[in-house]
Structure formats: structure tokens, C-alpha cells
Design a protein around this motif. Structure first.
Motif, PDB file in Angstrom:
ATOM      1  N   ARG A  94    -109.049  25.154 -37.266  1.00 41.40           N
ATOM      2  CA  ARG A  94    -108.565  23.781 -37.365  1.00 41.40           C
ATOM      3  C   ARG A  94    -109.212  23.089 -38.552  1.00 41.40           C
ATOM      4  NH1 ARG A  94    -109.170  18.856 -32.966  1.00 41.40           N
ATOM      5  NH2 ARG A  94    -107.376  17.648 -33.662  1.00 41.40           N
ATOM      6  N   PRO A  95    -108.418  22.515 -39.483  1.00 44.80           N
ATOM      7  CA  PRO A  95    -109.005  21.833 -40.643  1.00 44.80           C
ATOM      8  C   PRO A  95    -109.882  20.665 -40.228  1.00 44.80           C
ATOM      9  CG  PRO A  95    -106.657  22.233 -40.970  1.00 44.80           C
ATOM     10  CD  PRO A  95    -106.953  22.557 -39.536  1.00 44.80           C
ATOM     11  N   GLU A  96    -110.858  20.358 -41.067  1.00 42.57           N
ATOM     12  CA  GLU A  96    -111.819  19.308 -40.744  1.00 42.57           C
ATOM     13  C   GLU A  96    -111.152  17.949 -40.640  1.00 42.57           C
ATOM     14  OE1 GLU A  96    -115.634  18.043 -39.716  1.00 42.57           O
ATOM     15  OE2 GLU A  96    -114.867  20.080 -40.020  1.00 42.57           O
ATOM     16  N   TRP A  97    -110.148  17.682 -41.490  1.00 39.12           N
ATOM     17  CA  TRP A  97    -109.546  16.353 -41.496  1.00 39.12           C
ATOM     18  C   TRP A  97    -108.733  16.077 -40.231  1.00 39.12           C
ATOM     19  CZ3 TRP A  97    -104.265  15.693 -41.142  1.00 39.12           C
ATOM     20  CH2 TRP A  97    -103.470  16.804 -41.420  1.00 39.12           C
ATOM     21  N   LYS A  98    -108.318  17.127 -39.522  1.00 36.99           N
ATOM     22  CA  LYS A  98    -107.544  16.928 -38.305  1.00 36.99           C
ATOM     23  C   LYS A  98    -108.390  16.381 -37.163  1.00 36.99           C
ATOM     24  CE  LYS A  98    -103.719  20.140 -39.053  1.00 36.99           C
ATOM     25  NZ  LYS A  98    -102.931  21.259 -38.484  1.00 36.99           N
ATOM     26  N   LYS A  99    -109.722  16.396 -37.325  1.00 41.91           N
ATOM     27  CA  LYS A  99    -110.580  15.805 -36.310  1.00 41.91           C
ATOM     28  C   LYS A  99    -110.438  14.282 -36.268  1.00 41.91           C
ATOM     29  CE  LYS A  99    -114.044  19.483 -36.439  1.00 41.91           C
ATOM     30  NZ  LYS A  99    -115.466  19.816 -36.680  1.00 41.91           N
ATOM     31  N   ASP A 100    -109.788  13.702 -37.285  1.00 39.62           N
ATOM     32  CA  ASP A 100    -109.527  12.264 -37.284  1.00 39.62           C
ATOM     33  C   ASP A 100    -108.386  11.883 -36.343  1.00 39.62           C
ATOM     34  OD1 ASP A 100    -111.500  11.967 -39.176  1.00 39.62           O
ATOM     35  OD2 ASP A 100    -110.135  11.993 -40.872  1.00 39.62           O
ATOM     36  N   TYR A 101    -107.726  12.886 -35.756  1.00 39.17           N
ATOM     37  CA  TYR A 101    -106.549  12.616 -34.935  1.00 39.17           C
ATOM     38  C   TYR A 101    -106.640  13.402 -33.625  1.00 39.17           C
ATOM     39  CZ  TYR A 101    -104.708  10.966 -39.400  1.00 39.17           C
ATOM     40  OH  TYR A 101    -104.540  10.314 -40.594  1.00 39.17           O
ATOM     41  N   PHE A 102    -106.097  12.781 -32.579  1.00 37.36           N
ATOM     42  CA  PHE A 102    -105.878  13.474 -31.318  1.00 37.36           C
ATOM     43  C   PHE A 102    -104.468  14.044 -31.318  1.00 37.36           C
ATOM     44  CE2 PHE A 102    -109.111  10.399 -29.651  1.00 37.36           C
ATOM     45  CZ  PHE A 102    -110.058  11.351 -29.287  1.00 37.36           C
ATOM     46  N   VAL A 103    -104.268  15.111 -30.544  1.00 40.45           N
ATOM     47  CA  VAL A 103    -102.925  15.636 -30.310  1.00 40.45           C
ATOM     48  C   VAL A 103    -102.416  14.984 -29.035  1.00 40.45           C
ATOM     49  CG1 VAL A 103    -101.532  17.686 -29.891  1.00 40.45           C
ATOM     50  CG2 VAL A 103    -103.491  17.806 -31.440  1.00 40.45           C
ATOM     51  N   GLY A 104    -101.511  14.028 -29.194  1.00 42.48           N
ATOM     52  CA  GLY A 104    -101.070  13.240 -28.060  1.00 42.48           C
ATOM     53  C   GLY A 104    -102.015  12.082 -27.791  1.00 42.48           C
ATOM     54  N   MET A 105    -101.645  11.247 -26.853  1.00 44.90           N
ATOM     55  CA  MET A 105    -102.479  10.103 -26.495  1.00 44.90           C
ATOM     56  C   MET A 105    -103.690  10.570 -25.707  1.00 44.90           C
ATOM     57  SD  MET A 105    -101.435   6.709 -24.276  1.00 44.90           S
ATOM     58  CE  MET A 105    -100.174   6.184 -25.445  1.00 44.90           C
TER      59      MET A 105
ATOM     60  N   GLY B 243    -101.142  -3.447 -28.868  1.00 45.85           N
ATOM     61  CA  GLY B 243    -101.510  -3.098 -30.240  1.00 45.85           C
ATOM     62  C   GLY B 243    -101.672  -1.596 -30.418  1.00 45.85           C
ATOM     63  N   TYR B 244    -102.245  -0.931 -29.427  1.00 47.28           N
ATOM     64  CA  TYR B 244    -102.415   0.523 -29.528  1.00 47.28           C
ATOM     65  C   TYR B 244    -101.059   1.229 -29.547  1.00 47.28           C
ATOM     66  CZ  TYR B 244    -104.048   5.230 -28.558  1.00 47.28           C
ATOM     67  OH  TYR B 244    -104.291   6.584 -28.632  1.00 47.28           O
ATOM     68  N   LEU B 245    -100.145   0.798 -28.688  1.00 47.65           N
ATOM     69  CA  LEU B 245     -98.822   1.420 -28.663  1.00 47.65           C
ATOM     70  C   LEU B 245     -98.076   1.207 -29.977  1.00 47.65           C
ATOM     71  CD1 LEU B 245     -97.737   0.485 -25.022  1.00 47.65           C
ATOM     72  CD2 LEU B 245     -98.430   2.729 -25.862  1.00 47.65           C
ATOM     73  N   VAL B 246     -98.232   0.014 -30.549  1.00 47.84           N
ATOM     74  CA  VAL B 246     -97.566  -0.273 -31.830  1.00 47.84           C
ATOM     75  C   VAL B 246     -98.169   0.573 -32.950  1.00 47.84           C
ATOM     76  CG1 VAL B 246     -97.207  -2.069 -33.566  1.00 47.84           C
ATOM     77  CG2 VAL B 246     -96.878  -2.595 -31.140  1.00 47.84           C
ATOM     78  N   ALA B 247     -99.464   0.882 -32.869  1.00 44.84           N
ATOM     79  CA  ALA B 247    -100.142   1.630 -33.932  1.00 44.84           C
ATOM     80  C   ALA B 247     -99.828   3.116 -33.907  1.00 44.84           C
ATOM     81  CB  ALA B 247    -101.648   1.420 -33.824  1.00 44.84           C
ATOM     82  N   ILE B 248     -99.273   3.637 -32.820  1.00 42.63           N
ATOM     83  CA  ILE B 248     -99.020   5.078 -32.721  1.00 42.63           C
ATOM     84  C   ILE B 248     -98.093   5.576 -33.831  1.00 42.63           C
ATOM     85  CG2 ILE B 248     -97.905   6.842 -31.292  1.00 42.63           C
ATOM     86  CD1 ILE B 248     -99.110   5.524 -28.858  1.00 42.63           C
ATOM     87  N   PRO B 249     -96.951   4.926 -34.127  1.00 40.62           N
ATOM     88  CA  PRO B 249     -96.102   5.427 -35.218  1.00 40.62           C
ATOM     89  C   PRO B 249     -96.811   5.432 -36.570  1.00 40.62           C
ATOM     90  CG  PRO B 249     -94.900   3.871 -33.850  1.00 40.62           C
ATOM     91  CD  PRO B 249     -96.315   3.779 -33.425  1.00 40.62           C
ATOM     92  N   PHE B 250     -97.673   4.454 -36.829  1.00 42.97           N
ATOM     93  CA  PHE B 250     -98.382   4.416 -38.108  1.00 42.97           C
ATOM     94  C   PHE B 250     -99.379   5.574 -38.211  1.00 42.97           C
ATOM     95  CE2 PHE B 250     -97.073   0.048 -37.229  1.00 42.97           C
ATOM     96  CZ  PHE B 250     -96.441  -0.283 -38.421  1.00 42.97           C
TER      97      PHE B 250
ATOM     98  N   THR C  73    -102.387  10.884 -32.859  1.00 42.71           N
ATOM     99  CA  THR C  73    -102.883   9.510 -32.731  1.00 42.71           C
ATOM    100  C   THR C  73    -104.286   9.430 -33.311  1.00 42.71           C
ATOM    101  OG1 THR C  73    -103.729   9.995 -30.506  1.00 42.71           O
ATOM    102  CG2 THR C  73    -101.517   9.056 -30.652  1.00 42.71           C
ATOM    103  N   PHE C  74    -104.666   8.248 -33.771  1.00 44.62           N
ATOM    104  CA  PHE C  74    -105.980   8.062 -34.370  1.00 44.62           C
ATOM    105  C   PHE C  74    -107.082   8.440 -33.387  1.00 44.62           C
ATOM    106  CE2 PHE C  74    -103.710   4.907 -37.136  1.00 44.62           C
ATOM    107  CZ  PHE C  74    -103.950   5.565 -38.331  1.00 44.62           C
ATOM    108  N   SER C  75    -108.078   9.134 -33.893  1.00 40.95           N
ATOM    109  CA  SER C  75    -109.205   9.528 -33.053  1.00 40.95           C
ATOM    110  C   SER C  75    -110.307   8.487 -33.080  1.00 40.95           C
ATOM    111  CB  SER C  75    -109.749  10.884 -33.511  1.00 40.95           C
ATOM    112  OG  SER C  75    -110.991  11.155 -32.913  1.00 40.95           O
ATOM    113  N   GLY C  76    -110.768   8.130 -34.266  1.00 41.57           N
ATOM    114  CA  GLY C  76    -111.857   7.165 -34.381  1.00 41.57           C
ATOM    115  C   GLY C  76    -113.228   7.785 -34.232  1.00 41.57           C
ATOM    116  N   LYS C  77    -113.321   9.091 -33.881  1.00 39.83           N
ATOM    117  CA  LYS C  77    -114.625   9.714 -33.679  1.00 39.83           C
ATOM    118  C   LYS C  77    -115.389   9.900 -34.984  1.00 39.83           C
ATOM    119  CE  LYS C  77    -113.803  12.158 -29.362  1.00 39.83           C
ATOM    120  NZ  LYS C  77    -113.877  13.453 -28.648  1.00 39.83           N
ATOM    121  N   THR C  78    -114.648  10.001 -36.095  1.00 38.81           N
ATOM    122  CA  THR C  78    -115.320  10.214 -37.376  1.00 38.81           C
ATOM    123  C   THR C  78    -115.518   8.916 -38.144  1.00 38.81           C
ATOM    124  OG1 THR C  78    -113.183  10.666 -38.449  1.00 38.81           O
ATOM    125  CG2 THR C  78    -114.398  12.553 -37.560  1.00 38.81           C
ATOM    126  N   TRP C  79    -115.113   7.796 -37.537  1.00 32.77           N
ATOM    127  CA  TRP C  79    -115.330   6.517 -38.217  1.00 32.77           C
ATOM    128  C   TRP C  79    -116.789   6.100 -38.096  1.00 32.77           C
ATOM    129  CZ3 TRP C  79    -110.614   3.343 -36.004  1.00 32.77           C
ATOM    130  CH2 TRP C  79    -109.426   3.950 -36.439  1.00 32.77           C
TER     131      TRP C  79
END
Length: 274
Positions: A142-153, A243-250, A200-206
């Protein structure tokens, strides 16, 4: 017969096995996880007693503790396989069973068997999502940058957004006979998002590095946000959920852009070697 069942005499030189003491840095994160689990189980009890407001608050606090225990474990260098398994089991209870039973006690029971099936679907979707998450942790490719995202909610977000109808009810929105079918469809939608492959955004690497000029504004935002949640909890929870639901498409669009850049680099690398 003596050959089949030879007499056994304990070795006098054998000493009782001594277990090494477990460091507190390993116990502390598990204590937080168990506290969150107690809150989730108590929320189920409160739902059966029709005390929905404290039940929702307990699930929200359990979600906050879920975001803390892993960070505490990494900070104290107290991560363990036992802690990871305990965290997954607690997540299933807190974010699968508890919200499903709260929603069923709140309104889905009016649809009888259909409402119970939807509650089951929501809980099982959380279970499948957690199992998939644990399996993906062992993927070395798994690429490192994909840790910024979850697969699904993620499970905590699914639980908190799934209880949006309860927040609106606490704010005075009436749910008459038309409300229960709408809530049923909404809960099914959240369950599908949980088991989907939508990034979806993970936020763990922020937060690995914060610019110096943003430190004070971040402090102010945290203080204001904490004050709003404490003073207007259900208004804040409803706003955060929407707000979280609206942010999913972005988040999904940003993921696709980064994936295209990654694919372009992969195509350019063989061409450069040629």
C-alpha cells in the motif's frame, strides 16, 4: 499396561513459572479502550430505558476515547497485538451494536421486522468494515500517501453520522409517521457508505508539522469548538455530521487526482529507463 501409562513423578528441580510484570505504558491504552467499551454498553442499556440523550452522549464520548487510545499507545510506545484486537472488538460494540440498538429503540421498532433487519444491516456493516480495515493493515504494497484516506466511512464517523436523526429530534424536529421510513433509508445509506470503497479523509497523518504562524489560530479554533460542543452539543453534532457527509465527495475527488498523479509517475518511470 505400565508401558502405556508410565508413572509420572514431578521433577524436583522444576521451578514455578514466573511471569514478567506488564509495563503500565501497555496497560494504560487498554484501560482507555475498556472505558470506551463500558460507555458503549451503558448506552445500550439507556436506549432500552428510553433515555436517548445520555445514550447518544455516551457513544460520542466513546468515539472521542477511540481517537485517543491509539495515540496514547503510540506516544507511550505501548502498542500490542492484544490492544489492537481489543480495540476492534470495542469498536464493533460502540459503533455497530450501540447505534443500531439506539436507532431501533428510538424509531425503527415501529417498522417491526423490517426495522430490525435494518438495524442488523447497520451493525454487520460495521463488523465487515472493521475486519477489512484490519486486513488492509497487513498490506505491504500500500503506498504511503494512501494512509491519508480510509476505504469507506470509518466506524466512529458512521456511528456519529448515523445518529443524525436523533440530534435533529433533540433539537425539536418532529418525526411523525413519515419520519421512520426516511430514517430507515438514511441508516441504510450510512451502512452502505461504511462498507463501500469510497475514499474518505483519514486525518491520522495531519499535524506532523504546524507552521508557526498558525499555532495561535489553531488554539483559538479548538477553544471555540470545545465551547460550542459543550454549550450546544446537539447543534454541533448535527452540523459536524452534515459537514462530514458534504465533505465525502471532495475527499473522493482529491483521492482520484492523487491516484492519477501516481499512475502518471509509474508510466513515466519505465519510459525514462528506456
Amino acid at each position: 499396561m505400565d508401558d502405556l501409562f508410565p508413572p509420572f513423578a514431578p521433577d524436583p528441580n522444576d521451578r514455578p513459572r514466573r511471569f514478567r510484570p506488564v509495563p503500565f505504558r501497555i496497560i494504560a491504552p487498554n484501560m482507555i479502550t475498556l472505558l470506551a467499551l463500558c460507555l458503549g454498553l451503558t448506552a445500550i442499556r439507556l436506549a432500552f430505558e428510553d433515555r436517548f440523550e445520555p445514550a447518544v452522549i455516551f457513544v460520542v464520548v466513546a468515539a472521542a476515547l477511540d481517537g485517543v487510545d491509539g495515540r496514547v499507545a503510540r506516544l507511550l510506545k505501548g502498542t500490542s497485538r492484544f490492544g489492537a484486537e481489543l480495540d476492534s472488538l470495542a469498536d464493533f460494540v460502540n459503533f455497530g451494536c450501540a447505534p443500531a440498538l439506539i436507532l431501533y429503540s428510538f424509531t425503527l421498532h415501529n417498522l417491526k421486522s423490517v426495522g430490525w433487519i435494518v438495524a442488523l444491516v447497520f451493525a454487520i456493516a460495521m463488523c465487515l468494515r472493521l475486519a477489512r480495515f484490519n486486513a488492509m493493515l497487513d498490506d505491504p504494497n500500500r503506498p504511503e500517501w494512501k494512509k491519508d484516506y480510509f476505504v469507506g466511512m470509518p466506524a466512529p464517523a458512521g456511528a456519529l453520522t448515523g445518529m443524525l436523526p436523533l440530534y435533529l429530534h433533540f433539537l425539536g424536529l418532529p418525526f411523525d409517521s413519515w419520519g421512520t421510513p426516511v430514517i430507515l433509508v438514511y441508516v441504510l445509506m450510512i451502512a452502505l457508505l461504511v462498507i463501500s470503497t469510497v475514499p474518505t479523509f483519514s486525518g491520522k497523518t495531519w499535524g506532523k508539522g504546524v507552521p508557526r504562524d498558525l499555532v495561535v489560530p489553531i488554539f483559538l479554533v479548538v477553544v471555540v469548538g470545545f465551547g460550542l460542543v459543550i454549550s450546544f452539543p446537539f447543534e454541533a453534532l448535527a452540523a459536524i455530521s452534515v459537514g462530514y457527509l458534504v465533505a465525502i465527495p471532495f475527499g473522493a475527488m482529491q483521492y482520484r487526482k492523487r491516484l492519477k498523479r501516481e499512475d502518471a509517475r509509474s508510466d513515466e518511470a519505465p519510459a525514462a529507463l528506456d
